[in-house]
Design a protein around this motif. Sequence first.
Motif, PDB file in Angstrom:
ATOM      1  N   TRP A 349      38.519  51.147  -8.498  1.00 24.24           N
ATOM      2  CA  TRP A 349      39.894  50.826  -8.129  1.00 24.24           C
ATOM      3  C   TRP A 349      40.628  52.131  -7.827  1.00 24.24           C
ATOM      4  CZ3 TRP A 349      42.218  45.971  -7.740  1.00 24.24           C
ATOM      5  CH2 TRP A 349      41.413  44.894  -8.129  1.00 24.24           C
ATOM      6  N   GLU A 431      49.559  43.354  -8.105  1.00 29.43           N
ATOM      7  CA  GLU A 431      49.470  43.090  -6.675  1.00 29.43           C
ATOM      8  C   GLU A 431      49.401  44.386  -5.882  1.00 29.43           C
ATOM      9  OE1 GLU A 431      52.611  40.563  -5.407  1.00 29.43           O
ATOM     10  OE2 GLU A 431      51.979  38.848  -6.641  1.00 29.43           O
ATOM     11  N   GLN A 434      45.848  45.646  -6.032  1.00 27.98           N
ATOM     12  CA  GLN A 434      44.955  44.860  -5.175  1.00 27.98           C
ATOM     13  C   GLN A 434      45.171  45.187  -3.703  1.00 27.98           C
ATOM     14  OE1 GLN A 434      44.489  40.666  -6.387  1.00 27.98           O
ATOM     15  NE2 GLN A 434      45.642  41.173  -8.237  1.00 27.98           N
ATOM     16  N   ARG A 437      43.620  48.567  -3.005  1.00 24.12           N
ATOM     17  CA  ARG A 437      42.165  48.486  -2.961  1.00 24.12           C
ATOM     18  C   ARG A 437      41.685  47.929  -1.619  1.00 24.12           C
ATOM     19  NH1 ARG A 437      37.712  45.174  -6.555  1.00 24.12           N
ATOM     20  NH2 ARG A 437      36.500  46.987  -7.207  1.00 24.12           N
ATOM     21  N   LYS A 438      42.394  46.915  -1.134  1.00 20.71           N
ATOM     22  CA  LYS A 438      42.036  46.368   0.181  1.00 20.71           C
ATOM     23  C   LYS A 438      42.215  47.423   1.268  1.00 20.71           C
ATOM     24  CE  LYS A 438      42.838  42.450   3.262  1.00 20.71           C
ATOM     25  NZ  LYS A 438      42.765  43.285   4.470  1.00 20.71           N
TER      26      LYS A 438
END
Length: 449
Positions: A349, A431, A434, A437-438
């Motif tokens: 991460w 959020e 995430q 990370r994307k």
Amino acid sequence: MYHPDSAYVSWRTGQNGSTTFDLYTRRAPFGGAYLLVAGLEAAVEFAQSFRYTDDELKFLAHIRDYDAAFLDELAELRFTGEILAMPEGSIAFPHEPILRVTAPFREAILLEAGLLQAIGLSTLIATKASRIVYAAEQGRPRRVSEFSFRRAQEPMTVARASYIGGCSSTSLLNAAYEYRLPATGTVPHALIEMYPTEKEAFEAVAEAYNRYTLLLDTYDVRRAIHTAIEVGLRFQETLGHTLAAVRLDSGDLVADSIYVREQLDKAGLHSVRILASGDLDEWKIQEILQKGATVDSFGVGTALGSGAGSLEQQVEGGALGTVYKEAWYVDDLGNEYPKIKIAGAKSTWPGKKEIYRHPEWKEDIIQLSHEPRPDSYHRLLKPVVRNGEVVPGSLPPLSEIRELAQYNLNLLPEHYRQLTVTEPYPVHFSEGMQALRKQAFDLVGGIEE
């Protein structure tokens, strides 16, 4: 070896921006839910004292064709960065950074192995000790003494971490001296065997000490307890010396302890404690107590000192799978880059992280450092080193670390303290985490699983 090699490549290409690494583990040890954090003091000492001596640089020059100017830089290299960490005695869960290190790349990468060793071993042992103490305290408090010097690979580290985990004492005198721990011990079988009869051995011990413990399993436990009672009563009457405890180190600990307790109580020696030792771990302690063993305290050596798992329980042990992964990079121009490894379940991460815990231990949230703190949640990472210098008050004395550890273990919900858990403690990624990370996956052309 790959740390100076990596630093050399970094030096040759001029890449030495501010880099953030996370130190964490992907799963809790021994089939449990949590980790009891320890080893921060050793990790900080390693970071602050890290340097290459002249002789070490000569050795590096001998085994690698490094440029002389690179070796000159290593001669002056000191840690100048920042370390945030969960304080020793904290409860951590898988995927949560125990340490967050930010420093010029070469400083951060050269420290990797030492930081992993310091945190990994101590946390493994402290967690093991907390589990053993938990197993021993079924129904009522029972003390556990750390007996692992003869088989521990790092005996001083083991003694310190075991004390943090809840052990009441150590058998290692050097650790007792260095850390001001209670020192305990009984007598070996060799002392009993030295005398012509067991009775004479017991008499010698009883005469030597005001309070003493007798070892019962050299020959025959059920005969020995009657001898111990006779000697104990006699020397209490004649010298005022007290039989404080008897120890069982082998055999059927359940049946023998029940028999010994019955005989002691019949003789009016209700205060004499029964100690048990001999290849014990948390599962064996739990088992014998559930079967009715009348044991008052335990001495645990090999399983504790080696952080052992269990073949019977099909649980791995012996090492904590701590990792040290790059998460963020800022180049010399101030450009910021999330860093990620793509490897299925081992994918990392990115980002500079903070960890927040619900006040009632309902969840932990890992989020980016710039995201606002969730209402009423507690921040877990604390500043320990700034600009290479220890933050005052960030490394408390061992007594306070132990107190914090026991406080946190008592707060941990009971179902997460069990020796084996079916549901992990909920750790959620924000959020923002995430989304970053994307973004990092997209930057390197990866496919998120």
